[in-house]
Design an enzyme around this catalytic site. Structure first.
Site, mmCIF file in Angstrom:
data_model
loop_
_atom_site.group_PDB
_atom_site.id
_atom_site.type_symbol
_atom_site.label_atom_id
_atom_site.label_comp_id
_atom_site.label_asym_id
_atom_site.label_seq_id
_atom_site.Cartn_x
_atom_site.Cartn_y
_atom_site.Cartn_z
ATOM 1 N N SER A 144 -23.295 28.955 3.771
ATOM 2 C CA SER A 144 -23.053 27.793 4.632
ATOM 3 C C SER A 144 -24.397 27.209 5.040
ATOM 4 O O SER A 144 -25.392 27.931 5.166
ATOM 5 C CB SER A 144 -22.286 28.201 5.891
ATOM 6 O OG SER A 144 -22.269 27.141 6.832
ATOM 7 N N TYR A 158 -21.601 33.493 13.060
ATOM 8 C CA TYR A 158 -21.197 33.066 11.719
ATOM 9 C C TYR A 158 -22.432 32.668 10.905
ATOM 10 O O TYR A 158 -22.566 33.054 9.732
ATOM 11 C CB TYR A 158 -20.238 31.885 11.838
ATOM 12 C CG TYR A 158 -19.922 31.181 10.543
ATOM 13 C CD1 TYR A 158 -19.037 31.730 9.622
ATOM 14 C CD2 TYR A 158 -20.488 29.936 10.246
ATOM 15 C CE1 TYR A 158 -18.734 31.069 8.436
ATOM 16 C CE2 TYR A 158 -20.196 29.276 9.075
ATOM 17 C CZ TYR A 158 -19.319 29.839 8.177
ATOM 18 O OH TYR A 158 -19.019 29.185 6.999
#
Length: 249
Positions: A144, A158
């Site tokens: 990501s 995350y």
């Protein structure tokens, strides 16, 4: 083994980027094993989309956050489709959006179980599978853009998990390159999937779009095109690489 039909196992492929990757992989000649956690009907719909492309498909339930379930994913895929030649580690969770100070230990642990431990164990099984069958396989891990931005006030945990995935990808790629196995990652930016609603903010796309130089979020198919390109012979000299597909972020 050079004439093997290409077979890709895609984790978390019942929706979003994973579902798009399954359909595009079929377009490119792959038979596709689709893993899912809960929504069997959605996984079946993806399988039908693969079959409409003229390729074989199978679905298998399993949560990579529980590493004891991972061997079953590989066994099912091989039993139904033949030796796996590629793996896409797409399963990932964020937990609720918010400042790190409000993130629970339970959320952090679960995010790392799915995003990091699950990815690592799937890759371990894939490498063992490739070596056992003499296959110059390909692995694409989904990271990501958060690994570079840190995602303050949203999901730092995350972001940290995806940074771990990128470092793991680099190390594994260098370790298995001599076996003819390629390992890369794709780092998507914000994408129109239900990950935003799952994280507790369905309107997040509208909030974050102005931060993106291209002024919009990605469509899942745009990320999937990058994934399937990395799986293809066109990327044959690419390994240990993270491809940012983030609209300029």
């Amino acid at each position: 083994m050079a004439d093997l039909n290409p077979v890709v196992l895609i984790t978390g492929a019942s929706r979003g980027i994973g579902a798009a990757a399954a359909t595009l992989a079929a377009r490119d000649g792959f038979d596709v094993a689709i893993s899912y956690v809960k929504n069997e009907a959605a996984a079946q719909q993806v399988a039908e989309a693969v079959r409409r492309r003229g390729r074989r498909a199978t679905i298998v339930q399993g949560d990579v956050g529980d590493i004891t379930q991972i061997p079953r994913l590989f066994a099912h895929a091989e039993d139904q489709l033949g030796p796996i030649t590629a793996l896409v580690c797409n399963s990932g969770i964020t937990g609720p959006i918010g400042p790190f100070s409000r993130t629970t230990s339970e959320t952090i642990e679960q995010v790392f179980r799915v995003n990091v431990f699950g990815t690592m164990e799937c890759c371990r099984h894939a490498v063992e599978h490739f070596r056992r069958n003499g296959i110059p396989g390909v692995i694409v891990n989904i990271s990501s853009v958060a690994a570079r931005t840190g995602s303050p006030n949203e999901y730092i945990h995350y972001a940290a998990s995806k940074a771990a995935v990128e470092t793991f990808t680099l190390g594994l790629a260098r370790e298995v390159a001599a076996d003819g196995i390629r390992v890369c990652a794709v780092a998507p930016g914000s994408t129109f999937t239900d990950i935003h609603a799952t994280a507790g903010e369905p309107d997040r796309p509208q909030r974050v779009a102005p931060r993106i130089p291209m002024g919009r979020l990605a469509q899942p198919e745009e990320i999937a095109e990058t994934i399937t390109w990395l799986l293809s012979p066109a990327a044959s000299y690419l390994t240990g690489t993270v491809v940012n597909c983030a609209g300029g972020v």
